[in-house]
Design a protein around this motif. Structure first.
Motif, short mmCIF file in Angstrom:
data_model
loop_
_atom_site.label_atom_id
_atom_site.label_comp_id
_atom_site.label_asym_id
_atom_site.label_seq_id
_atom_site.Cartn_x
_atom_site.Cartn_y
_atom_site.Cartn_z
N ASP A 243 0.83 -1.21 0.00
CA ASP A 243 0.00 0.00 0.00
C ASP A 243 0.86 1.26 0.00
N ALA A 244 1.96 1.23 0.76
CA ALA A 244 2.85 2.40 0.78
C ALA A 244 3.48 2.61 -0.59
N LEU A 245 3.90 1.53 -1.24
CA LEU A 245 4.50 1.64 -2.57
C LEU A 245 3.49 2.18 -3.58
N ILE A 246 2.25 1.66 -3.52
CA ILE A 246 1.20 2.15 -4.42
C ILE A 246 0.94 3.64 -4.19
N MET A 247 0.91 4.06 -2.94
CA MET A 247 0.65 5.46 -2.62
C MET A 247 1.72 6.37 -3.24
N PHE A 248 2.98 6.03 -3.06
CA PHE A 248 4.05 6.87 -3.61
C PHE A 248 4.06 6.85 -5.14
N CYS A 249 3.73 5.70 -5.72
CA CYS A 249 3.69 5.61 -7.19
C CYS A 249 2.59 6.50 -7.76
N MET A 250 1.39 6.41 -7.19
CA MET A 250 0.28 7.19 -7.71
C MET A 250 0.49 8.69 -7.49
N ILE A 251 1.07 9.06 -6.35
CA ILE A 251 1.37 10.48 -6.11
C ILE A 251 2.39 10.98 -7.12
N GLY A 252 3.41 10.15 -7.40
CA GLY A 252 4.41 10.54 -8.39
C GLY A 252 3.83 10.70 -9.77
N ILE A 253 2.93 9.80 -10.17
CA ILE A 253 2.29 9.89 -11.48
C ILE A 253 1.45 11.16 -11.60
N LEU A 254 0.67 11.46 -10.57
CA LEU A 254 -0.19 12.64 -10.61
C LEU A 254 0.62 13.93 -10.56
N LEU A 255 1.68 13.95 -9.76
CA LEU A 255 2.52 15.14 -9.68
C LEU A 255 3.20 15.43 -11.01
N HIS A 256 3.58 14.38 -11.73
CA HIS A 256 4.21 14.57 -13.04
C HIS A 256 3.19 15.02 -14.09
N SER A 257 1.96 14.54 -13.99
CA SER A 257 0.94 14.86 -14.98
C SER A 257 0.42 16.28 -14.83
N GLN A 258 0.41 16.79 -13.61
CA GLN A 258 -0.20 18.09 -13.35
C GLN A 258 0.50 19.25 -14.08
N PRO A 259 1.84 19.38 -14.00
CA PRO A 259 2.48 20.51 -14.71
C PRO A 259 2.38 20.40 -16.22
N ASN A 260 2.21 19.18 -16.74
CA ASN A 260 2.16 18.99 -18.19
C ASN A 260 0.77 19.25 -18.78
N THR A 261 -0.18 19.62 -17.93
CA THR A 261 -1.54 19.89 -18.39
C THR A 261 -1.73 21.38 -18.57
N ALA A 262 -2.07 21.79 -19.80
CA ALA A 262 -2.18 23.21 -20.11
C ALA A 262 -3.48 23.83 -19.60
N LEU A 263 -4.58 23.10 -19.69
CA LEU A 263 -5.88 23.65 -19.32
C LEU A 263 -5.99 23.80 -17.80
N ARG A 264 -6.49 24.96 -17.39
CA ARG A 264 -6.63 25.23 -15.95
C ARG A 264 -7.64 24.30 -15.30
N LEU A 265 -8.73 23.98 -16.01
CA LEU A 265 -9.74 23.07 -15.47
C LEU A 265 -9.14 21.68 -15.25
N SER A 266 -8.33 21.22 -16.20
CA SER A 266 -7.70 19.91 -16.05
C SER A 266 -6.73 19.91 -14.88
N GLN A 267 -6.03 21.02 -14.68
CA GLN A 267 -5.12 21.12 -13.55
C GLN A 267 -5.88 21.04 -12.23
N ARG A 268 -7.04 21.69 -12.20
CA ARG A 268 -7.86 21.62 -10.99
C ARG A 268 -8.34 20.20 -10.73
N LEU A 269 -8.75 19.52 -11.79
CA LEU A 269 -9.20 18.14 -11.64
C LEU A 269 -8.06 17.24 -11.13
N LEU A 270 -6.88 17.42 -11.71
CA LEU A 270 -5.73 16.62 -11.27
C LEU A 270 -5.36 16.95 -9.83
N SER A 271 -5.47 18.22 -9.46
CA SER A 271 -5.21 18.59 -8.06
C SER A 271 -6.19 17.91 -7.12
N GLY A 272 -7.45 17.87 -7.54
CA GLY A 272 -8.46 17.19 -6.73
C GLY A 272 -8.18 15.70 -6.63
#
Length: 207
Positions: A136-165
């Protein structure tokens, strides 16, 4: 895409069915301890026969969820080493905790109920909870890493808000699950006789 969706529907249905069976078993255990226990204390000390299925069902549900996230890490991780390594580590840890849950059920069945003590299953319970905690700890860090990497690469502000959520939701849920598993393991090691770790295990099953 269609096969992926069918597999997802099947996985959700299987987890739901297993959880329903677990609810029935947990309700039976609670009825025996809370309602029949005050009349006859042996109902508190000796779990019902149906309790033997609880560890293996909990392990099975955990394995299904862990396999789902292993697939997510494999398809969404941006690092090649993560795609090749981390999903297999998650799968192996998931299989380890599931094998330990089978061992717990076997030990429970082999121990005569009249002389049953919860400490008889302590070794396999510790292995199961340790595997679940690491997974569970490994899954948590993996998913956080994936989302953190995806957020800056998203141009649309709405998509960034969704990813932040999504990121906040993942952090909250995965952190809560990991903390509960850690507490479950701590109680199982420190004092397995008072059934506190079983209560935490049932709480984790509902997360």
């Amino acid at each position: 895409m269609v096969q992926e969706r069918k597999l997802m529907n099947f996985l959700v249905a299987l987890v739901t069915l297993t959880e329903l069976v677990l609810i029935v078993l947990i309700s039976e255990n609670a009825w025996q301890v809370l309602c029949r226990g005050p009349i006859d204390p042996t109902f508190i000390l000796v779990p019902p026969k149906s309790a033997a299925a609880t560890p293996i069902l909990n392990g099975f549900v955990a394995l299904l969820v862990q396999l789902f996230f292993a697939r997510k890490v494999q398809t969404q991780a941006i690092w090649i080493w993560a795609n090749m390594t981390l999903p297999w580590v998650i799968v192996m840890l998931g299989l380890l905790q599931f094998a330990a849950s089978i061992g717990t059920t076997v030990l429970y069945v082999q121990t005569p109920q009249k002389s049953f003590e919860i400490t008889a299953t302590k070794p396999t319970v510790i292995v199961q909870l340790s595997g679940s905690l690491a997974c569970d700890a490994l899954i948590m860090f993996c998913m956080i890493g994936i989302l953190l990497h995806s957020q800056p690469n998203t141009a649309l502000r709405l998509s960034q808000r969704l990813l932040s959520g999504f990121l906040i939701n993942v952090i909250e849920n995965s952190a809560l699950t990991t903390v509960c598993v850690a507490l479950n393991l701590a109680f199982a090691v420190a004092e397995p006789r008072d059934y506190t770790h079983l209560a935490f295990q049932n709480v984790i099953g509902g997360l």
